[in-house]
Write a protein that holds these residues in place. Structure first.
Motif, PDB file in Angstrom:
ATOM      1  N   UNK A 512     -16.957  10.924  14.556  1.00 48.62           N
ATOM      2  CA  UNK A 512     -16.818   9.559  15.060  1.00 48.62           C
ATOM      3  C   UNK A 512     -18.185   8.876  15.153  1.00 48.62           C
ATOM      4  N   UNK A 513     -19.201   9.651  15.500  1.00 52.27           N
ATOM      5  CA  UNK A 513     -20.550   9.079  15.574  1.00 52.27           C
ATOM      6  C   UNK A 513     -21.001   8.553  14.221  1.00 52.27           C
ATOM      7  N   UNK A 514     -20.566   9.187  13.138  1.00 47.92           N
ATOM      8  CA  UNK A 514     -20.897   8.698  11.796  1.00 47.92           C
ATOM      9  C   UNK A 514     -20.295   7.320  11.537  1.00 47.92           C
ATOM     10  N   UNK A 515     -19.233   7.019  12.264  1.00 48.40           N
ATOM     11  CA  UNK A 515     -18.600   5.701  12.151  1.00 48.40           C
ATOM     12  C   UNK A 515     -19.159   4.710  13.161  1.00 48.40           C
ATOM     13  N   UNK A 516     -20.098   5.157  13.993  1.00 49.12           N
ATOM     14  CA  UNK A 516     -20.664   4.291  15.020  1.00 49.12           C
ATOM     15  C   UNK A 516     -19.872   4.287  16.304  1.00 49.12           C
ATOM     16  N   UNK A 517     -18.967   5.245  16.480  1.00 49.45           N
ATOM     17  CA  UNK A 517     -18.093   5.320  17.652  1.00 49.45           C
ATOM     18  C   UNK A 517     -18.623   6.368  18.623  1.00 49.45           C
ATOM     19  N   UNK A 518     -18.618   6.035  19.888  1.00 49.70           N
ATOM     20  CA  UNK A 518     -19.033   6.975  20.924  1.00 49.70           C
ATOM     21  C   UNK A 518     -17.803   7.490  21.668  1.00 49.70           C
ATOM     22  N   UNK A 519     -17.564   8.776  21.576  1.00 54.65           N
ATOM     23  CA  UNK A 519     -16.483   9.420  22.321  1.00 54.65           C
ATOM     24  C   UNK A 519     -17.088  10.310  23.399  1.00 54.65           C
ATOM     25  N   UNK A 520     -16.769  10.046  24.640  1.00 53.76           N
ATOM     26  CA  UNK A 520     -17.206  10.869  25.765  1.00 53.76           C
ATOM     27  C   UNK A 520     -16.137  11.912  26.054  1.00 53.76           C
ATOM     28  N   UNK A 521     -16.536  13.150  26.229  1.00 53.03           N
ATOM     29  CA  UNK A 521     -15.598  14.239  26.528  1.00 53.03           C
ATOM     30  C   UNK A 521     -15.662  14.547  28.019  1.00 53.03           C
ATOM     31  N   UNK A 522     -14.543  14.385  28.694  1.00 55.01           N
ATOM     32  CA  UNK A 522     -14.461  14.645  30.131  1.00 55.01           C
ATOM     33  C   UNK A 522     -13.448  15.750  30.376  1.00 55.01           C
ATOM     34  N   UNK A 523     -13.825  16.758  31.152  1.00 53.24           N
ATOM     35  CA  UNK A 523     -12.882  17.804  31.535  1.00 53.24           C
ATOM     36  C   UNK A 523     -12.650  17.727  33.035  1.00 53.24           C
ATOM     37  N   UNK A 524     -11.429  18.000  33.425  1.00 51.30           N
ATOM     38  CA  UNK A 524     -11.056  17.975  34.842  1.00 51.30           C
ATOM     39  C   UNK A 524     -10.109  19.133  35.114  1.00 51.30           C
ATOM     40  N   UNK A 525      -9.999  19.519  36.371  1.00 54.73           N
ATOM     41  CA  UNK A 525      -9.092  20.616  36.688  1.00 54.73           C
ATOM     42  C   UNK A 525      -7.645  20.156  36.547  1.00 54.73           C
ATOM     43  N   UNK A 526      -6.752  21.104  36.690  1.00 54.00           N
ATOM     44  CA  UNK A 526      -5.337  20.843  36.425  1.00 54.00           C
ATOM     45  C   UNK A 526      -4.795  19.702  37.281  1.00 54.00           C
ATOM     46  N   UNK A 527      -5.057  19.734  38.580  1.00 52.69           N
ATOM     47  CA  UNK A 527      -4.506  18.719  39.475  1.00 52.69           C
ATOM     48  C   UNK A 527      -5.065  17.331  39.156  1.00 52.69           C
ATOM     49  N   UNK A 528      -6.364  17.237  38.883  1.00 54.62           N
ATOM     50  CA  UNK A 528      -6.968  15.944  38.570  1.00 54.62           C
ATOM     51  C   UNK A 528      -6.445  15.389  37.249  1.00 54.62           C
ATOM     52  N   UNK A 529      -6.323  16.257  36.260  1.00 58.52           N
ATOM     53  CA  UNK A 529      -5.826  15.815  34.961  1.00 58.52           C
ATOM     54  C   UNK A 529      -4.386  15.342  35.074  1.00 58.52           C
ATOM     55  N   UNK A 530      -3.581  16.093  35.802  1.00 55.51           N
ATOM     56  CA  UNK A 530      -2.191  15.710  35.998  1.00 55.51           C
ATOM     57  C   UNK A 530      -2.082  14.387  36.733  1.00 55.51           C
ATOM     58  N   UNK A 531      -2.945  14.176  37.721  1.00 52.41           N
ATOM     59  CA  UNK A 531      -2.929  12.918  38.473  1.00 52.41           C
ATOM     60  C   UNK A 531      -3.273  11.740  37.570  1.00 52.41           C
ATOM     61  N   UNK A 532      -4.265  11.909  36.730  1.00 49.87           N
ATOM     62  CA  UNK A 532      -4.652  10.820  35.827  1.00 49.87           C
ATOM     63  C   UNK A 532      -3.580  10.569  34.771  1.00 49.87           C
ATOM     64  N   UNK A 533      -2.924  11.641  34.324  1.00 47.56           N
ATOM     65  CA  UNK A 533      -1.833  11.480  33.374  1.00 47.56           C
ATOM     66  C   UNK A 533      -0.710  10.664  33.990  1.00 47.56           C
ATOM     67  N   UNK A 534      -0.339  10.983  35.218  1.00 45.05           N
ATOM     68  CA  UNK A 534       0.739  10.249  35.884  1.00 45.05           C
ATOM     69  C   UNK A 534       0.392   8.783  36.072  1.00 45.05           C
ATOM     70  N   UNK A 535      -0.885   8.503  36.335  1.00 47.79           N
ATOM     71  CA  UNK A 535      -1.319   7.121  36.555  1.00 47.79           C
ATOM     72  C   UNK A 535      -1.672   6.413  35.245  1.00 47.79           C
TER      73      UNK A 535
END
Length: 660
Positions: A512-535
């Motif tokens: 993606x960087x070759x295309x000029x796109x910046x992708x940030x990778x964020x990891x979260x624990x199970x409960x936090x990820x599930x909460x963000x998915x629901x929202x």
């Protein structure tokens, strides 16, 4: 069947979402968050090439046309059917008086303990809670009215129920319960519990349950008979609803909120109850010696372990080492590199640990990266297609995965319902009325992602991606892709579950960087990820898409406009064409020609909208176990069949002392 044993075999199951009390409605689809051992998430100069412009323009909608839509078949008279068994497609394999399934040993001895592992954590024992991180096997304590076999697609056999009566117009059914059924505390299970369960789910269950079953009536007629009525005839919905309907104990749940976490063991009617547990660490399901259904034909040769223990590990690599050390007994492996490099040592050489590898030729769970297309940055189809082309599957498969994966090109992978070639005449009859609102590519060759040469450059796909982005109004400025009108940089976040396989993420980020796109990778624990998915608080998220052996109305939960609050629709894609095609499926569930055309038409619309980036699905199933079990001679077609194994004390005695 005890629920988590079904999950083990999920990569081979063909029953899709229809499990338990309509499983999608239990809670968010946390399976898509965890990439663990369950059976089946640099700057260079951008590349510019004008040769791809015509391809980018080819996704413009076609001119609308009027075509007669096939009508659902009708019947002129009503026939009443009473049966112990029934099937959604075809006829049940086993007769009403069968004594046991073919793939079990009815004389299997009882005893021993089966130990397994989960990756993550849990903070409560209510799988239907709308918050928190529930223990993933906790629905296993609730039984359904009927149960399905592991060597058929859609047949149902008595469990809590003893028989069903229904009309061939499929708007109502009456179920007679087995009077011997009772909950683990000895309280009889009655029709009142069935009625209570339905309205408990309608008032406190997930919102999509209330939408899907709006207008349905469930009424206890007497102590052991209950009636189900649909607002309109629907064969598939009626039979799957009744067949998979799980029952809660009214006396336990009437003063509790089903949407709230539960930190004490609930009561069920299944062969196992919660015996011991420590929140977040382990749970032991103990055989209920008073289990009411042990003599039923569907239970012969099954549920053979005295106890089943699940240990939770925060990291899969630690869980693998624990398995090799004998801390638990059975493990499926989702990482080919682990399979080829880590399953080695004295325990393997001496066959203390048995390795099994098998081909997969049936419907299979597939992994994708889901765009949240409600985000403005992903609203343009050309952008989604460009980012899909930037994902270099061929190189990843060779570099990291020992060529053990295939890239999905369908949402009905490994089935006759996957779109192939040009659309047929019957497919066109379903598609053409919506030509103004679906991509023009739907009417051409089936969805296909050009593969790179596997050397890690992916040059041609990046050239095509760059042209598509330019067509969508994104231009390079100071080596960064920006919106031509707003000047906004193209930046987004990939949200992934902590501890999941992210080997693909850095190479994709670099492409993606070759295309000029910046992708940030964020990891979260199970409960936090599930909460963000629901929202719905994410830009992109890994998605485990459950296998569908055939099109069913359950697809409406994953793709329907009325179900956008469902966390199963991770991409948020919806439109009237998708709604209509799914709504037609129940009318043709027993008409193979139209069902196949509907499935392939739907597949064309879904794939050509590019709602998700196809990552992979396994060519093989990998699993290993300590040699302390015996298995039936006949294997089930669609699962590993772990729930039919039994403890072999002779084999166990040969193992090192720590794992006898």
């Amino acid at each position: 069947m005890f629920n988590y044993l079904t999950i083990i075999s999920k990569s081979l199951m063909l029953l899709g979402l229809l499990a338990g009390l309509y499983q999608p409605f239990a809670m968010a689809n946390e399976a898509e968050l965890v990439d663990n051992n369950q059976p089946l998430v640099i700057k260079t100069e951008p590349i510019i090439d004008d040769s791809i412009v015509d391809e980018a323009q080819s996704d413009e909608p076609a001119i609308n046309s009027t075509v007669e839509i096939p009508q659902a078949p009708t019947t002129s008279s009503e026939k009443i059917i009473t049966s112990k068994t029934f099937a959604l497609i075809g006829e049940p394999k086993y007769p009403a008086d069968f004594t046991h399934f073919d793939y079990v040993n009815p004389s299997a001895p009882k005893g021993g303990i089966l130990k397994r592992a989960e990756i993550g954590t849990y903070d409560n024992l209510n799988r239907y809670a709308s918050r928190g991180a529930p223990e993933r096997s906790s629905t296993g304590i609730y039984e359904s009215l009927f149960t399905q076999s592991e060597d058929e697609l859609s047949s149902y056999y008595p469990l809590l129920a003893s028989s069903i009566t229904y009309s061939d117009k499929y708007q109502w059914a009456e179920v007679t319960l087995n009077p011997a059924a009772h909950f683990s505390d000895g309280v009889p299970l009655t029709a009142a519990d069935v009625e209570f369960t339905f309205y408990k789910m309608m008032t406190e269950g997930a919102s999509q349950y209330r939408i899907y079953y709006q207008g349905v009536i469930v009424k206890a007629l007497d102590k052991y008979k209950v009636r189900f009525e649909l607002p309109k005839a629907n064969r598939e919905q009626l039979l799957t609803f009744v067949g998979n309907f799980s029952v809660f104990p009214q006396h336990f749940w009437q003063d509790k909120n089903l949407a709230e976490p539960l930190t004490t063991p609930p009561i069920g009617s299944a062969p196992y109850t919660v015996g011991d547990y420590k929140l977040g660490q382990f749970v032991i399901y103990q055989r209920d010696n008073r289990y009411w259904g042990k003599d039923l034909p569907v239970n012969q040769g099954r549920n053979n372990f005295d106890a089943q223990k699940i240990d939770y590990f925060l990291d899969d690599s630690i869980a693998l080492e624990a398995f090799k050390a004998g801390e638990y007994d059975f493990r499926t492996e989702s990482q080919p590199k682990n399979w080829f490099t880590q399953y080695q040592g004295k325990s393997f050489d001496k066959n203390f640990i048995i390795k099994k590898q098998g081909d997969i030729n049936t419907a299979i769970d597939t992994r994708w990266l889901a765009f949240n297309i409600e985000r403005p940055i992903f609203s343009d189809l050309r952008v989604r297609k460009a980012l899909t082309l930037a994902f270099d599957f061929a190189w990843l498969n060779q570099a990291f995965y020992y060529d053990s994966y295939k890239q999905p090109t369908s949402f009905f992978e490994n089935t006759p319902y996957a779109a192939k070639g040009e659309p047929s005449e019957l497919e066109l009859k379903w598609l053409q009325p919506f030509s103004a609102i679906i991509p023009k590519a739907v009417f051409g060759p089936a969805y296909h992602i050009p593969l790179s040469d596997g050397h890690g450059f992916n040059r041609q796909n990046l050239i095509s991606a760059k042209a598509l982005l330019a067509q969508a109004g994104w231009v390079i400025k100071d080596n960064q892709l920006v919106n031509q009108q707003t000047g906004e940089p193209f930046e987004f976040e990939l949200l992934a579950y902590m501890g999941s396989d992210l080997k693909y993420a850095i190479p994709y980020q670099q492409n993606l960087a070759k295309l000029g796109i910046k992708m940030t990778i964020t990891t979260a624990d199970y409960a936090q990820t599930l909460r963000r998915l629901r929202k719905r608080d994410y830009d992109m998220i890994p998605k485990l898409y459950s296998a569908h052996a055939y099109p069913s109305s359950s697809l409406i939960v994953e793709w329907g406009s009325a179900y956008l609050d469902s966390s199963w629709n991770s991409s948020r894609l919806h439109n009237p064409a998708i709604d209509f095609l799914i709504e037609q499926i129940p009318n043709y569930i027993d008409d193979e020609a139209n069902l196949q055309a509907l499935g392939r038409a739907l597949d064309r619309v879904l794939t050509q909208e590019y709602p998700m980036i196809p990552m992979w699905y396994p060519r093989y199933t990998y699993y290993a176990y300590w040699d302390k079990f015996a298995q039936p001679a006949i294997k089930p077609l669609y699962t590993i069949g772990l729930n039919n194994w039994w403890y072999d004390s002779d084999n166990a005695a040969k193992l090192p002392n720590h794992n006898e």
